[in-house]
Design a protein around this motif. Sequence first.
Motif, PDB file in Angstrom:
ATOM      1  N   SER A  47       2.262  -0.872  20.612  1.00  0.00           N
ATOM      2  CA  SER A  47       1.829   0.336  19.917  1.00  0.00           C
ATOM      3  C   SER A  47       1.963   1.569  20.819  1.00  0.00           C
ATOM      4  O   SER A  47       2.398   2.632  20.363  1.00  0.00           O
ATOM      5  N   ARG A  56       5.142  10.991  20.402  1.00  0.00           N
ATOM      6  CA  ARG A  56       3.763  11.390  20.088  1.00  0.00           C
ATOM      7  C   ARG A  56       2.931  11.529  21.348  1.00  0.00           C
ATOM      8  O   ARG A  56       2.007  12.326  21.397  1.00  0.00           O
ATOM      9  N   PHE A 140      -9.706   3.160  10.434  1.00  0.00           N
ATOM     10  CA  PHE A 140      -8.737   2.798   9.393  1.00  0.00           C
ATOM     11  C   PHE A 140      -7.404   2.407  10.019  1.00  0.00           C
ATOM     12  O   PHE A 140      -7.005   2.982  11.027  1.00  0.00           O
ATOM     13  N   PRO A 144      -4.542   4.169  15.483  1.00  0.00           N
ATOM     14  CA  PRO A 144      -3.984   5.265  16.297  1.00  0.00           C
ATOM     15  C   PRO A 144      -3.385   6.385  15.437  1.00  0.00           C
ATOM     16  O   PRO A 144      -3.142   7.475  15.936  1.00  0.00           O
ATOM     17  N   LEU A 146      -4.317   7.006  11.712  1.00  0.00           N
ATOM     18  CA  LEU A 146      -5.173   7.597  10.670  1.00  0.00           C
ATOM     19  C   LEU A 146      -6.380   8.313  11.290  1.00  0.00           C
ATOM     20  O   LEU A 146      -7.070   7.753  12.144  1.00  0.00           O
ATOM     21  N   LEU A 192     -11.114   2.098  -2.612  1.00  0.00           N
ATOM     22  CA  LEU A 192      -9.788   1.517  -2.387  1.00  0.00           C
ATOM     23  C   LEU A 192      -9.659   0.074  -2.872  1.00  0.00           C
ATOM     24  O   LEU A 192      -8.647  -0.306  -3.472  1.00  0.00           O
ATOM     25  N   PRO A 224       1.542   6.951   0.519  1.00  0.00           N
ATOM     26  CA  PRO A 224       2.486   6.568   1.583  1.00  0.00           C
ATOM     27  C   PRO A 224       3.004   5.150   1.418  1.00  0.00           C
ATOM     28  O   PRO A 224       4.109   4.831   1.839  1.00  0.00           O
ATOM     29  N   GLN A 225       2.210   4.271   0.835  1.00  0.00           N
ATOM     30  CA  GLN A 225       2.695   2.943   0.485  1.00  0.00           C
ATOM     31  C   GLN A 225       1.948   2.464  -0.749  1.00  0.00           C
ATOM     32  O   GLN A 225       0.877   2.976  -1.065  1.00  0.00           O
ATOM     33  N   LEU A 233      -0.832  -4.791   4.774  1.00  0.00           N
ATOM     34  CA  LEU A 233      -1.162  -4.107   6.041  1.00  0.00           C
ATOM     35  C   LEU A 233      -2.607  -4.395   6.448  1.00  0.00           C
ATOM     36  O   LEU A 233      -2.902  -4.713   7.611  1.00  0.00           O
TER      37      LEU A 233
HETATM   38  C1  LIG Z   1      -9.843  -2.485   5.080  1.00  0.00           C
HETATM   39  C2  LIG Z   1     -10.310  -1.587   6.189  1.00  0.00           C
HETATM   40  O1  LIG Z   1     -11.703  -1.747   6.312  1.00  0.00           O
HETATM   41  C3  LIG Z   1     -10.073  -0.132   5.968  1.00  0.00           C
HETATM   42  C4  LIG Z   1      -8.619   0.209   6.060  1.00  0.00           C
HETATM   43  O2  LIG Z   1      -8.035   0.207   7.129  1.00  0.00           O
HETATM   44  S1  LIG Z   1      -7.889   0.570   4.626  1.00  0.00           S
HETATM   45  C5  LIG Z   1      -6.218   0.918   5.063  1.00  0.00           C
HETATM   46  C6  LIG Z   1      -6.031   2.361   5.318  1.00  0.00           C
HETATM   47  N1  LIG Z   1      -4.621   2.571   5.662  1.00  0.00           N
HETATM   48  C7  LIG Z   1      -3.779   3.112   4.821  1.00  0.00           C
HETATM   49  O3  LIG Z   1      -4.118   3.487   3.704  1.00  0.00           O
HETATM   50  C8  LIG Z   1      -2.388   3.200   5.343  1.00  0.00           C
HETATM   51  C9  LIG Z   1      -1.494   3.952   4.416  1.00  0.00           C
HETATM   52  N2  LIG Z   1      -0.137   3.988   4.973  1.00  0.00           N
HETATM   53  C10 LIG Z   1       0.250   4.864   5.891  1.00  0.00           C
HETATM   54  O4  LIG Z   1      -0.473   5.746   6.325  1.00  0.00           O
HETATM   55  C11 LIG Z   1       1.682   4.749   6.338  1.00  0.00           C
HETATM   56  O5  LIG Z   1       2.401   4.003   5.419  1.00  0.00           O
HETATM   57  C12 LIG Z   1       1.820   4.082   7.757  1.00  0.00           C
HETATM   58  C13 LIG Z   1       1.197   4.980   8.834  1.00  0.00           C
HETATM   59  C14 LIG Z   1       1.190   2.701   7.817  1.00  0.00           C
HETATM   60  C15 LIG Z   1       3.306   3.898   8.047  1.00  0.00           C
HETATM   61  O6  LIG Z   1       3.908   5.144   7.882  1.00  0.00           O
HETATM   62  P1  LIG Z   1       5.474   5.265   7.530  1.00  0.00           P
HETATM   63  O7  LIG Z   1       5.798   6.709   7.569  1.00  0.00           O
HETATM   64  O8  LIG Z   1       5.769   4.461   6.335  1.00  0.00           O
HETATM   65  O9  LIG Z   1       6.149   4.455   8.655  1.00  0.00           O
HETATM   66  P2  LIG Z   1       6.534   4.888  10.097  1.00  0.00           P
HETATM   67  O10 LIG Z   1       7.484   6.051  10.099  1.00  0.00           O
HETATM   68  O11 LIG Z   1       6.971   3.620  10.744  1.00  0.00           O
HETATM   69  O12 LIG Z   1       5.145   5.316  10.752  1.00  0.00           O
HETATM   70  C16 LIG Z   1       4.604   6.648  10.737  1.00  0.00           C
HETATM   71  C17 LIG Z   1       3.927   6.870  12.058  1.00  0.00           C
HETATM   72  O13 LIG Z   1       2.864   5.950  12.254  1.00  0.00           O
HETATM   73  C18 LIG Z   1       3.095   5.166  13.431  1.00  0.00           C
HETATM   74  N3  LIG Z   1       2.672   3.805  13.121  1.00  0.00           N
HETATM   75  C19 LIG Z   1       2.955   3.114  12.004  1.00  0.00           C
HETATM   76  N4  LIG Z   1       2.336   1.917  12.049  1.00  0.00           N
HETATM   77  C20 LIG Z   1       1.677   1.858  13.217  1.00  0.00           C
HETATM   78  C21 LIG Z   1       0.858   0.877  13.811  1.00  0.00           C
HETATM   79  N5  LIG Z   1       0.585  -0.292  13.215  1.00  0.00           N
HETATM   80  N6  LIG Z   1       0.306   1.142  15.018  1.00  0.00           N
HETATM   81  C22 LIG Z   1       0.548   2.312  15.635  1.00  0.00           C
HETATM   82  N7  LIG Z   1       1.330   3.279  15.111  1.00  0.00           N
HETATM   83  C23 LIG Z   1       1.882   3.061  13.912  1.00  0.00           C
HETATM   84  C24 LIG Z   1       4.576   5.255  13.692  1.00  0.00           C
HETATM   85  O14 LIG Z   1       4.872   5.134  15.083  1.00  0.00           O
HETATM   86  C25 LIG Z   1       4.909   6.627  13.191  1.00  0.00           C
HETATM   87  O15 LIG Z   1       4.606   7.616  14.146  1.00  0.00           O
HETATM   88  P3  LIG Z   1       5.666   8.801  14.421  1.00  0.00           P
HETATM   89  O16 LIG Z   1       5.897   9.434  13.076  1.00  0.00           O
HETATM   90  O17 LIG Z   1       4.990   9.683  15.396  1.00  0.00           O
HETATM   91  O18 LIG Z   1       6.851   8.092  14.952  1.00  0.00           O
END
Ligand SMILES: C[C@H](O)CC(=O)SCCNC(=O)CCNC(=O)[C@H](O)C(C)(C)COP(=O)(O)OP(=O)(O)OC[C@H]1O[C@@H](n2cnc3c(N)ncnc32)[C@H](O)[C@@H]1OP(=O)(O)O
Length: 283
Positions: A47, A56, A140, A144, A146, A192, A224-225, A233
């Motif tokens: 990561s 970043r 979330f 790193p 969100l 959600l 976003p997804q 995820l």
């Molecule tokens: C259930 C729990 O209790 C609560 C929760 O967590 S609920 C879940 C909440 N999360 C969400 O809703 C996620 C929604 N999705 C997203 O925000 C986006 O799809 C995503 C950030 C996962 C991926 O973004 P996307 O633009 O499709 O892909 P990608 O271009 O690869 O990633 C965007 C940025 O995030 C970073 N990133 C993606 N996944 C990552 C990970 N697992 N770890 C670290 N960084 C990550 C990438 O490096 C990229 O950064 P950059 O633009 O500076 O290069």
Amino acid sequence: MQRIAVIGGGTMGAGIAEVSARAGCDVVVVEADEAGAERFRARIEKSLQRAASSGRILTEDADAAFARVEVATSLQATVHADLVVEAAPEVEALKLDLFRKLDEILQPDAILASNTSSIPLVKMASVTKRPDKVVGVHFFNPAPVLPLVEIVASLLTSDETLAAVTTFAEDQLGKTTIRSKDRAGFIVNALLIPYVLSAIRMMESGFASAEDIDAGMVQGCAHPQGPLALADLIGLDTTAAVAQSMYEEFKEPLYAPPPLLLRMVDAGLLGRKTGRGFFPYAR
Ligand SMILES: C[C@H](O)CC(=O)SCCNC(=O)CCNC(=O)[C@H](O)C(C)(C)COP(=O)(O)OP(=O)(O)OC[C@H]1O[C@@H](n2cnc3c(N)ncnc32)[C@H](O)[C@@H]1OP(=O)(O)O
């Protein structure tokens, strides 16, 4: 707060450790065994490399953050922590056992936080001798990326503890915080999870394909997804566990995990972390 301990180096624990180390804190992550410690090291390294290669953060800052993280396999390593963030799996008995043990080890003024998404904080507070210092800090995934942290007060959490973790999340980590009462799901998952479960039921009933359900929300609502990729995820085990806790609390049928979700968990199809959920993933 300078010395942070994170219990569990899985998806959420590794993300919380990373944001804390990037903010300049000294971090100790406690894993169950050496194999878990190895998996954590690989996770955080990947990561940080990703953040550095996308510009970043500077490579030297990523290296410095990595150097600030220590991994241990004994809870005793938390003894000097100012703040412990528990990020173990969503299993109530496991969390209560951890809180009982950590309370014995930590200094009297240390704060004991949980990243739980659904288990009542007051239950964890009640097994300690510091219920006023037990609080929810819910990150979330991916942590790193969100910006949000939900801060959750139990009926026994003090205002001082709430202020301390809010300052930590906002001023040290640069996150945005919102406050929730101690109800299963808090704010975000309460909204959600029924949405994600509805998508699973829609697929299960043959109403639409996984691809079309997700395309609908990405292309039609600019998410976003889609909900099924999001479940992958989050992890289908975590999704089911959060849904189950919310169902037990409110007895609301919309929160009940659908059979397809439970069978996928039984089958070990947990989403991204196992390479297959509603969609396949390269590992
Ligand atoms: C259930 C729990 O209790 C609560 C929760 O967590 S609920 C879940 C909440 N999360 C969400 O809703 C996620 C929604 N999705 C997203 O925000 C986006 O799809 C995503 C950030 C996962 C991926 O973004 P996307 O633009 O499709 O892909 P990608 O271009 O690869 O990633 C965007 C940025 O995030 C970073 N990133 C993606 N996944 C990552 C990970 N697992 N770890 C670290 N960084 C990550 C990438 O490096 C990229 O950064 P950059 O633009 O500076 O290069």
